[in-house]
Design an enzyme around this catalytic site. Structure first.
Site, PDB file in Angstrom:
ATOM      1  N   SER A   1      48.605   8.521 104.728  1.00  0.00           N
ATOM      2  CA  SER A   1      48.271   9.026 103.399  1.00  0.00           C
ATOM      3  C   SER A   1      49.232   8.417 102.388  1.00  0.00           C
ATOM      4  CB  SER A   1      48.309  10.558 103.381  1.00  0.00           C
ATOM      5  OG  SER A   1      47.767  11.060 102.172  1.00  0.00           O
ATOM      6  N   THR A   2      49.987   9.222 101.649  1.00  0.00           N
ATOM      7  CA  THR A   2      50.865   8.696 100.595  1.00  0.00           C
ATOM      8  C   THR A   2      51.845   7.664 101.166  1.00  0.00           C
ATOM      9  OG1 THR A   2      50.744  10.850  99.512  1.00  0.00           O
ATOM     10  CG2 THR A   2      52.452   9.333  98.748  1.00  0.00           C
TER      11      THR A   2
ATOM     12  N   HIS B   1      43.962   7.935 103.507  1.00  0.00           N
ATOM     13  CA  HIS B   1      43.443   8.769 102.425  1.00  0.00           C
ATOM     14  C   HIS B   1      43.413   7.922 101.157  1.00  0.00           C
ATOM     15  CE1 HIS B   1      45.186  12.469 104.735  1.00  0.00           C
ATOM     16  NE2 HIS B   1      44.034  12.064 105.249  1.00  0.00           N
TER      17      HIS B   1
ATOM     18  N   MET C   1      51.663  13.214 103.047  1.00  0.00           N
ATOM     19  CA  MET C   1      51.895  14.638 102.834  1.00  0.00           C
ATOM     20  C   MET C   1      50.868  15.446 103.618  1.00  0.00           C
ATOM     21  SD  MET C   1      53.627  17.053 101.405  1.00  0.00           S
ATOM     22  CE  MET C   1      54.582  16.388 100.040  1.00  0.00           C
TER      23      MET C   1
ATOM     24  N   ASP D   1      47.323  16.531 108.224  1.00  0.00           N
ATOM     25  CA  ASP D   1      46.127  15.886 108.757  1.00  0.00           C
ATOM     26  C   ASP D   1      46.532  14.881 109.835  1.00  0.00           C
ATOM     27  OD1 ASP D   1      43.414  15.271 108.986  1.00  0.00           O
ATOM     28  OD2 ASP D   1      43.540  13.655 107.517  1.00  0.00           O
TER      29      ASP D   1
END
Length: 341
Positions: free
Chosen positions: A163-164, A189, A282, A285
């Site tokens: 993600s991030t 993501h 973050m 998931d």
């Protein structure tokens, strides 16, 4: 929340209208305080010194100096988390490459829902960025991709979730993989409009065949399939091959695509013939899916805290016992190569 505890934000954009819309929008959140607004990079530099913000939002196209060059020059002196605000353009990946933490796309001002969605997304990303570590771009050494001949376990597949901070982390892994690397499936993501752009960028900058996944695509040696934004991705074993299925569905753990959806399918269909990797991001998931993979005999790897932009997803996976080996981003390729030998 007391003023001293709020996330202090500097808004940088050459449009006075957009600066005001953005500043007023994010200020509706009680945890955020816009401490200053700037019209160009030179104005922003002065505001950084005067107001000492925690986060900066920054446009890419600005007068006097573009946002990418500004970030490149700024971060070595002031390691400030930067969220890039841009139109749909590959320039956002250039910004991530020079050290920006995340990006959002500018809304359609003629649609109220578009503006509201943009503000809500930016508020979430500001809160994530407040906990993120700024990763300065490093001088690229020659890629030490392992020789194709020593990867004996080519029947394995590699599943990656991030993600991030993930776009750069994924690039830094894939650039070290040889052309005969086992098939790779990835959930990052990312907004729908950027997933294909991200895949094309990786395809042109690595030795692998990278594409945005479509239902019916088969995993093959040297091929990387990126989950399309706003669609989940699963794999299915068909004969002796693995085929992907991409489909719309409810968010899982707040995300579509979801890492857990991919990892759970890999656990079910591949068992020990897979390697799972959870990278920076973050939330949680991917944690349960990675645990399912490990319980089915797969090797599992988690990025460590020091090399993560945000140590959320890898930490959640590590805490529930899903991570077999924890390592820095730079060390993960060597661990993979040892598994595949």
């Amino acid at each position: 929340m007391a003023e001293a505890n709020k996330i202090r934000v500097l808004v940088v954009d050459d449009s006075i209208l957009f600066r005001e819309v953005l500043a007023r929008g994010i200020s509706t959140d009680s945890n955020i305080q816009v401490v200053a607004k700037a019209s160009d990079p030179f104005d922003a530099r002065d505001k950084i010194l005067a107001f000492k913000p925690d986060i900066m939002t920054c446009d890419v196209e600005m007068p006097k100096m573009n946002g990418i060059e500004f970030i490149r020059r700024l971060l070595p002196q002031y390691q400030l988390p930067v969220i890039v605000v841009s139109t749909v353009s590959e320039a956002v990946f250039d910004a991530m490459n020079v050290g920006a933490v995340d990006f959002v796309t500018k809304p359609n001002f003629q649609l109220v829902s578009s503006v509201e969605g943009f503000i809500n997304e930016l508020i979430v990303k500001i809160k994530i960025a407040a906990a993120a570590k700024v990763k300065l771009p490093q001088v690229m050494v020659k890629d030490n991709a392992v020789n194709n001949q020593i990867l004996s376990k080519k029947s394995k597949i590699v599943a990656i979730g991030a993600s991030t901070g993930g776009t750069e982390a994924i690039y830094n892994l894939l650039r070290r993989f040889p052309s005969a690397f086992p098939g790779v499936v990835i959930v990052q993501h990312i907004p729908a409009v950027f997933s294909n752009m991200f895949a094309q960028r990786l395809n042109s900058s690595t030795a692998l065949n990278v594409k945005e996944a479509q239902t019916g695509d088969y995993l093959e040696q040297g091929k990387v399939l990126i989950a399309p934004g706003e669609k989940h991705m699963k794999i299915k074993k068909v004969g002796g091959r693995y085929r992907v299925e991409c489909f719309q569905g409810d968010k899982v753990n707040g995300h579509c695509p979801s890492v857990d959806v991919l990892f759970e399918s890999v656990a079910m269909e591949c068992g020990r013939d897979a390697v799972g990797i959870i990278l920076t991001g973050m939330g949680y998931d991917g944690a349960r899916g990675l645990l399912s993979m490990r319980r089915k005999g797969a090797n599992t790897i988690g990025q460590d805290e020091k090399s993560s932009v945000v140590y959320g997803m890898p930490k959640a996976a590590y805490n529930i016992g899903a991570v077999e080996k924890q390592a820095s981003l730079d060390s993960i390729p060597d661990i993979l190569f040892s598994i595949l030998r």
